[in-house]
Design a protein around this motif. Structure first.
Motif, PDB file in Angstrom:
ATOM      1  N   GLN A   1       5.406   0.143   2.226  1.00 25.07           N
ATOM      2  CA  GLN A   1       4.166   0.668   1.943  1.00 25.07           C
ATOM      3  C   GLN A   1       3.503   1.010   2.691  1.00 25.07           C
ATOM      4  O   GLN A   1       2.311   1.169   4.148  1.00 25.07           O
ATOM      5  CB  GLN A   1       4.386   2.300   1.170  1.00 25.07           C
ATOM      6  CG  GLN A   1       5.556   2.718   0.878  1.00 25.07           C
ATOM      7  CD  GLN A   1       5.295   4.406  -0.282  1.00 25.07           C
ATOM      8  OE1 GLN A   1       3.907   3.548  -1.177  1.00 25.07           O
ATOM      9  NE2 GLN A   1       6.234   4.983  -0.827  1.00 25.07           N
ATOM     10  N   ILE A   2       2.322  -0.750   1.906  1.00 24.16           N
ATOM     11  CA  ILE A   2       1.319  -0.621   3.106  1.00 24.16           C
ATOM     12  C   ILE A   2       1.667  -1.770   4.260  1.00 24.16           C
ATOM     13  O   ILE A   2       0.844  -1.628   4.920  1.00 24.16           O
ATOM     14  CB  ILE A   2       0.753  -2.492   1.280  1.00 24.16           C
ATOM     15  CG1 ILE A   2       0.230  -1.300   0.600  1.00 24.16           C
ATOM     16  CG2 ILE A   2      -0.420  -3.269   2.804  1.00 24.16           C
ATOM     17  CD1 ILE A   2      -0.221  -2.380  -1.526  1.00 24.16           C
ATOM     18  N   SER A   3       2.425  -2.553   4.060  1.00 19.56           N
ATOM     19  CA  SER A   3       2.790  -2.568   5.577  1.00 19.56           C
ATOM     20  C   SER A   3       3.187  -1.722   6.751  1.00 19.56           C
ATOM     21  O   SER A   3       2.993  -1.320   8.120  1.00 19.56           O
ATOM     22  CB  SER A   3       4.136  -3.360   5.496  1.00 19.56           C
ATOM     23  OG  SER A   3       4.477  -4.806   4.922  1.00 19.56           O
ATOM     24  N   GLU A   4       3.767  -0.846   6.086  1.00 17.18           N
ATOM     25  CA  GLU A   4       3.621   0.169   6.795  1.00 17.18           C
ATOM     26  C   GLU A   4       2.478   1.078   7.900  1.00 17.18           C
ATOM     27  O   GLU A   4       2.101   1.377   8.366  1.00 17.18           O
ATOM     28  CB  GLU A   4       4.787   1.661   6.537  1.00 17.18           C
ATOM     29  CG  GLU A   4       5.194   2.687   7.251  1.00 17.18           C
ATOM     30  CD  GLU A   4       5.933   1.976   8.505  1.00 17.18           C
ATOM     31  OE1 GLU A   4       6.282   2.830  10.162  1.00 17.18           O
ATOM     32  OE2 GLU A   4       6.664   0.967   8.550  1.00 17.18           O
ATOM     33  N   GLU A   5       1.609   1.490   6.292  1.00 14.53           N
ATOM     34  CA  GLU A   5      -0.108   1.767   6.715  1.00 14.53           C
ATOM     35  C   GLU A   5      -0.514   1.240   7.834  1.00 14.53           C
ATOM     36  O   GLU A   5      -1.555   1.256   8.881  1.00 14.53           O
ATOM     37  CB  GLU A   5      -0.652   1.975   5.665  1.00 14.53           C
ATOM     38  CG  GLU A   5      -0.532   3.260   4.984  1.00 14.53           C
ATOM     39  CD  GLU A   5      -0.123   4.333   5.220  1.00 14.53           C
ATOM     40  OE1 GLU A   5      -0.759   4.331   5.479  1.00 14.53           O
ATOM     41  OE2 GLU A   5       0.666   5.383   5.041  1.00 14.53           O
TER      42      GLU A   5
END
Length: 205
Positions: free
Chosen positions: A170-174
């Protein structure tokens, strides 16, 4: 002799060819250091420190500590003058990419692949996100809004409630979706949602 400015753009092409889907964030403040490059991958954030032929090792030990706090793994990109000795100046889990001048442009070679960074502080990595991005992660995981709480409080709650492997994705996606052209509007909308007065200011990445 290759300088930083000679290395960057060809390096981005090399990284994209090697890793596939990536996003490059340059000159990101992390602790007391400014990371040359953060490379966002699906499920990981990698740091890359460029040591051109014109650079020295004076700040490298401090930079290594700061990169290790924020990144899942790290590479040092070393000019030919550093190639023989750079491994003595970075931990064994750091990857090493060497770069040499060639007729067609800088030539890159992965001397050592990056390993898993044992010193990652997930709290600091999550702190790389803007508050609206944290809000989106809260929404994805059906967490309370905590609108009146500090960013530190929100980060700790996310770490407490969201599994680390899911959070990494999720961090990468943000970071993949981050829109620097809309940052002022994004932050203004977030603050107005909290009922706070918006002050215009220069936003640093």
């Amino acid at each position: 002799m290759l300088y930083d400015k000679d290395i960057r753009e060809p390096l981005f092409d090399f990284l994209e060819e090697r890793f596939g889907k990536i996003r490059i964030i340059e000159e990101k403040r992390m602790g007391r250091s400014r990371a040359d490059i953060l490379m966002v991958l699906e499920g990981a954030v990698m740091g890359l420190e460029i040591k051109s032929d014109a650079d020295t090792y004076v700040r490298l030990s401090r930079q290594v500590r700061d990169y290790d706090r924020y990144c899942d793994g790290n590479y040092v990109v070393a000019g030919s003058t550093h190639g023989l000795h750079i491994g003595e100046h970075v931990p064994e889990w750091w990857g090493i990419i060497t770069v040499e001048a060639a007729a067609e442009g800088p030539d890159f070679y992965v001397l050592r692949e990056a390993g898993r960074n044992p010193n990652l502080d997930l709290k600091r990595k999550l702190g790389l996100l803007w508050r609206p991005e944290l809000v989106h992660i809260q929404e994805l995981n059906k967490l309370p809004g905590y609108k009146e709480k500090s960013k530190k409080f929100v980060v700790e709650k996310i770490l407490e409630k969201v599994p680390a492997d899911l959070l990494a994705v999720q961090i990468s996606e943000e970071l993949f979706e981050r829109d620097y052209t809309a940052i002022e509007e994004t932050i203004r909308a977030y603050r107005e949602g909290k009922g706070k007065k918006v002050r215009k200011k220069r936003v640093k990445t």
